[in-house]
Enzyme design. Sequence first.
Site, PDB file in Angstrom:
ATOM      1  N   GLU A  34      -4.362 -34.709  14.811  1.00 35.87           N
ATOM      2  CA  GLU A  34      -3.612 -34.566  15.969  1.00 35.87           C
ATOM      3  C   GLU A  34      -3.451 -36.157  16.794  1.00 35.87           C
ATOM      4  O   GLU A  34      -2.547 -36.393  17.436  1.00 35.87           O
ATOM      5  CB  GLU A  34      -4.026 -33.556  16.971  1.00 35.87           C
ATOM      6  CG  GLU A  34      -3.643 -32.153  16.414  1.00 35.87           C
ATOM      7  CD  GLU A  34      -4.718 -31.126  16.601  1.00 35.87           C
ATOM      8  OE1 GLU A  34      -5.886 -31.313  17.625  1.00 35.87           O
ATOM      9  OE2 GLU A  34      -4.750 -30.025  16.107  1.00 35.87           O
ATOM     10  N   SER A  43      -8.040 -23.894   9.727  1.00 31.50           N
ATOM     11  CA  SER A  43      -8.189 -22.184   9.616  1.00 31.50           C
ATOM     12  C   SER A  43      -9.017 -21.823   9.021  1.00 31.50           C
ATOM     13  O   SER A  43      -9.132 -20.745   8.339  1.00 31.50           O
ATOM     14  CB  SER A  43      -6.966 -21.886   8.978  1.00 31.50           C
ATOM     15  OG  SER A  43      -5.687 -22.232   9.886  1.00 31.50           O
ATOM     16  N   GLU A  48      -8.581 -32.179   6.147  1.00 32.26           N
ATOM     17  CA  GLU A  48      -8.029 -31.109   6.812  1.00 32.26           C
ATOM     18  C   GLU A  48      -6.393 -31.148   6.514  1.00 32.26           C
ATOM     19  O   GLU A  48      -5.803 -32.284   7.195  1.00 32.26           O
ATOM     20  CB  GLU A  48      -8.069 -31.702   8.346  1.00 32.26           C
ATOM     21  CG  GLU A  48      -9.486 -31.569   8.642  1.00 32.26           C
ATOM     22  CD  GLU A  48      -9.756 -31.284  10.158  1.00 32.26           C
ATOM     23  OE1 GLU A  48     -10.329 -29.958  10.477  1.00 32.26           O
ATOM     24  OE2 GLU A  48      -9.366 -31.925  10.925  1.00 32.26           O
ATOM     25  N   GLY A  84      -4.819 -24.930  12.447  1.00 36.50           N
ATOM     26  CA  GLY A  84      -4.302 -24.123  13.826  1.00 36.50           C
ATOM     27  C   GLY A  84      -3.132 -23.238  13.358  1.00 36.50           C
ATOM     28  O   GLY A  84      -2.317 -22.605  14.257  1.00 36.50           O
ATOM     29  N   LYS A 106     -11.145 -29.573  20.730  1.00 37.15           N
ATOM     30  CA  LYS A 106      -9.992 -30.051  21.073  1.00 37.15           C
ATOM     31  C   LYS A 106     -10.097 -30.076  22.621  1.00 37.15           C
ATOM     32  O   LYS A 106     -10.991 -30.104  23.077  1.00 37.15           O
ATOM     33  CB  LYS A 106      -8.890 -29.395  20.416  1.00 37.15           C
ATOM     34  CG  LYS A 106      -8.895 -29.198  18.965  1.00 37.15           C
ATOM     35  CD  LYS A 106      -7.654 -28.594  18.249  1.00 37.15           C
ATOM     36  CE  LYS A 106      -8.122 -28.480  16.668  1.00 37.15           C
ATOM     37  NZ  LYS A 106      -6.895 -28.271  15.792  1.00 37.15           N
ATOM     38  N   ASN A 135     -14.774 -28.166  16.463  1.00 45.55           N
ATOM     39  CA  ASN A 135     -13.890 -29.190  17.180  1.00 45.55           C
ATOM     40  C   ASN A 135     -13.247 -28.370  18.281  1.00 45.55           C
ATOM     41  O   ASN A 135     -12.421 -27.678  17.942  1.00 45.55           O
ATOM     42  CB  ASN A 135     -12.800 -30.012  16.282  1.00 45.55           C
ATOM     43  CG  ASN A 135     -11.871 -30.754  16.977  1.00 45.55           C
ATOM     44  OD1 ASN A 135     -11.949 -30.892  18.380  1.00 45.55           O
ATOM     45  ND2 ASN A 135     -10.759 -31.067  16.363  1.00 45.55           N
ATOM     46  N   HIS A 144      -8.461 -37.749  13.555  1.00 44.58           N
ATOM     47  CA  HIS A 144      -7.904 -36.486  13.389  1.00 44.58           C
ATOM     48  C   HIS A 144      -6.496 -36.404  13.331  1.00 44.58           C
ATOM     49  O   HIS A 144      -5.678 -37.299  13.943  1.00 44.58           O
ATOM     50  CB  HIS A 144      -8.531 -35.507  14.657  1.00 44.58           C
ATOM     51  CG  HIS A 144      -8.337 -34.145  14.401  1.00 44.58           C
ATOM     52  ND1 HIS A 144      -6.788 -33.657  14.562  1.00 44.58           N
ATOM     53  CD2 HIS A 144      -8.862 -33.085  14.030  1.00 44.58           C
ATOM     54  CE1 HIS A 144      -6.976 -32.144  14.564  1.00 44.58           C
ATOM     55  NE2 HIS A 144      -8.194 -32.010  13.985  1.00 44.58           N
TER      56      HIS A 144
HETATM   57  P1  PGA Z   1      -8.400 -25.062  13.043  1.00 41.38           P
HETATM   58  O1  PGA Z   1      -8.588 -26.457  13.557  1.00 41.38           O
HETATM   59  O2  PGA Z   1      -9.739 -24.574  12.555  1.00 41.38           O
HETATM   60  O3  PGA Z   1      -8.050 -24.301  14.377  1.00 41.38           O
HETATM   61  O4  PGA Z   1      -7.161 -24.779  12.050  1.00 41.38           O
HETATM   62  C1  PGA Z   1      -9.405 -27.566  12.594  1.00 41.38           C
HETATM   63  C2  PGA Z   1      -9.374 -28.970  13.071  1.00 41.38           C
HETATM   64  O5  PGA Z   1      -8.289 -29.477  13.661  1.00 41.38           O
HETATM   65  O6  PGA Z   1     -10.048 -29.509  13.185  1.00 41.38           O
END
Ligand code: PGA
Length: 242
Positions: free
Chosen positions: A90, A199, A157, A163, A9, A7, A88
Amino acid sequence: MFAVLGNWKSFGSNRCVDDFYQALTIHQHKSTQWGIAFPYPYCQAASTKRQGWVGAQNVSAFGEGAYTGEIHAAMLTDCGCQFALVGHSERRQYFNEPSSQLVDKINALHEAGLTAVYCIGETLEQRDAGQLMQVLQDQLRVLDGLSNPEQLWVAYEPVWAIGTGRAATPQDAQDAHTIIRNALKGSPFHHVPILYGGSVKPENAAALARETEVGGFLIGGASLKADSFSEIYLQFTQTKSS
Ligand code: PGA
């Protein structure tokens, strides 16, 4: 089927997409699909590379029409996508996506022949308050009334792991995935792959993959570089086939 997805982003550029495919060292394993959810403008170019799957990170809840700024599901198919993320954290957090829209988005993807990767997960406050099971069950209620299990994957997640560099422990992932699997029992989705995201890195990929209910990964930061993404894919497939 397992899946290892990236992803990107709101990161990347045309140049990054070219560099990424050039540096990839993935040998597609028959058990494990891989793909990247790109920002919309890069999906078409990525699909011309003909390697892995190309996905979007969102989709309109509406079809064709006067919806300025929206990208509908048939456009994703037209641009060479095979999947899209839905819900997601976010998007839930910053764009207030309501559950009613998430159902429409999944339906729209299915009608366009695309796989929906439905993302769920709890915040740290919810986990600390002992609400993990309740939150996951509530978020899974979006799937009530839907069918097409061959076009749906779930991604667990935990928000506190995204992140932050603080991934869930393999046991935390297994426990949450087991809650999800149990909640899906009796529904058309009882066998769908459950991906872990938050992560994931080359260093923790094998330990997470060792858990039986971890059916793949959704990778943010570590998917931006071809070498770390390729390494995670390798760790995952080697662990699952050993
Ligand atoms: P990350 O993000 O691997 O940077 O923690 C995962 C995601 O948001 O899909």
